[in-house]
Design an enzyme around this catalytic site. Structure first.
Site, short mmCIF file in Angstrom:
data_model
loop_
_atom_site.label_atom_id
_atom_site.label_comp_id
_atom_site.label_asym_id
_atom_site.label_seq_id
_atom_site.Cartn_x
_atom_site.Cartn_y
_atom_site.Cartn_z
CG HIS A 98 -1.58 1.26 1.48
ND1 HIS A 98 -3.00 1.54 0.80
CD2 HIS A 98 -1.33 2.40 1.98
CE1 HIS A 98 -3.36 2.57 1.08
NE2 HIS A 98 -2.41 3.25 1.75
CD GLU A 99 2.05 3.21 3.61
OE1 GLU A 99 2.28 4.39 3.12
OE2 GLU A 99 1.09 3.12 4.46
CG HIS A 102 0.70 6.28 -0.75
ND1 HIS A 102 -0.85 6.95 -1.21
CD2 HIS A 102 0.23 5.88 0.57
CE1 HIS A 102 -1.56 6.63 -0.20
NE2 HIS A 102 -1.13 5.98 0.72
#
Length: 231
Positions: A98-99, A102
């Site tokens: 998920h990170e 980004h």
């Protein structure tokens, strides 16, 4: 006015927020006990996805705390908590991916992310000033102060609303990346969805609370204006 009908909805939203926090911790704890078929750690998954997207220059760093994971767009670094960095569970790789989502958004100049970055310095200021203007306006019965406070508070609300597509998109990217890279198999998607879905719910709850509070202030503002005109 000590009590406003909108307070009931805000109270419910706060309840949703607390429940969402429990869901995040509960799902992370549960799926931290479930290993992955790939046997990769969060750091290894993050590195693989970064490299496959040409982001070889972005480092992966360990940070203290639990669920303190984030992507730093200024330093251009993915920072993972120890449990995620070293963990080889569904929870660990889901958060790590998920990170990285980004970081890929940043590379591609994803519109919502770019807008959020541009708004951040302004929101940092307005979110600190708005409460004082609102409290001062209510205490002094000055609708002009309340109105100004509402405008500044609205900027903070807009920031939280814009955060929603950023977070949802990062989660979608995370799952797609892991499937494409063969990091997870189809039967592991359920766990990934549980972990990322619970995290997304916290952002939804926070945005809902802010929107309801803004509506409450707007209603009080117009009510005050009407009372002044009647006088």
């Amino acid at each position: 006015m000590l009590f406003h009908p909108m307070d009931i909805l805000i109270f419910i939203a706060f309840g949703l927020s607390i429940w969402a926090q429990f869901k995040v911790k509960g799902n992370f704890s549960k799926w931290s006990e479930v290993g992955t078929s790939s046997g990769l750690s969060g750091a290894e998954v993050a590195r693989r996805i970064l490299d496959s997207n040409g982001l070889y220059h972005i480092p992966i760093q360990v940070v203290p705390g639990q669920l303190s994971d984030h992507y730093d767009p200024i330093s251009k670094a993915v920072r993972l908590s120890e449990n995620v960095y070293y963990g080889r569970s569904i929870a660990s790789i889901s958060v790590a991916a998920h990170e990285v989502g980004h970081a890929v958004q940043d590379k591609e100049s994803y519109r919502a992310l770019v807008l959020r970055h541009r708004m951040f310095p302004l929101v940092n200021i307005t979110s600190g000033i708005a409460p004082f203007l609102l409290m001062g306006g209510f205490f002094l019965h000055q609708t002009s102060l309340i109105g100004l406070g509402i405008i500044l508070f609205a900027a903070a609300v807009a920031f939280q609303v814009i955060t929603l597509p950023v977070e949802f998109n990062a989660s979608t990217r995370a799952k797609n990346f892991m499937l494409a890279e063969g990091i997870i198999r189809n039967h592991e998607e359920k766990g990934v969805n549980k972990v990322l879905g619970a995290a997304a719910l916290t952002y939804v709850a926070a945005a809902l609370i802010s929107v309801l509070e803004l509506l409450k202030f707007v209603m009080i503002f117009f009510q005050g204006n009407n009372e002044e005109q009647e006088d």
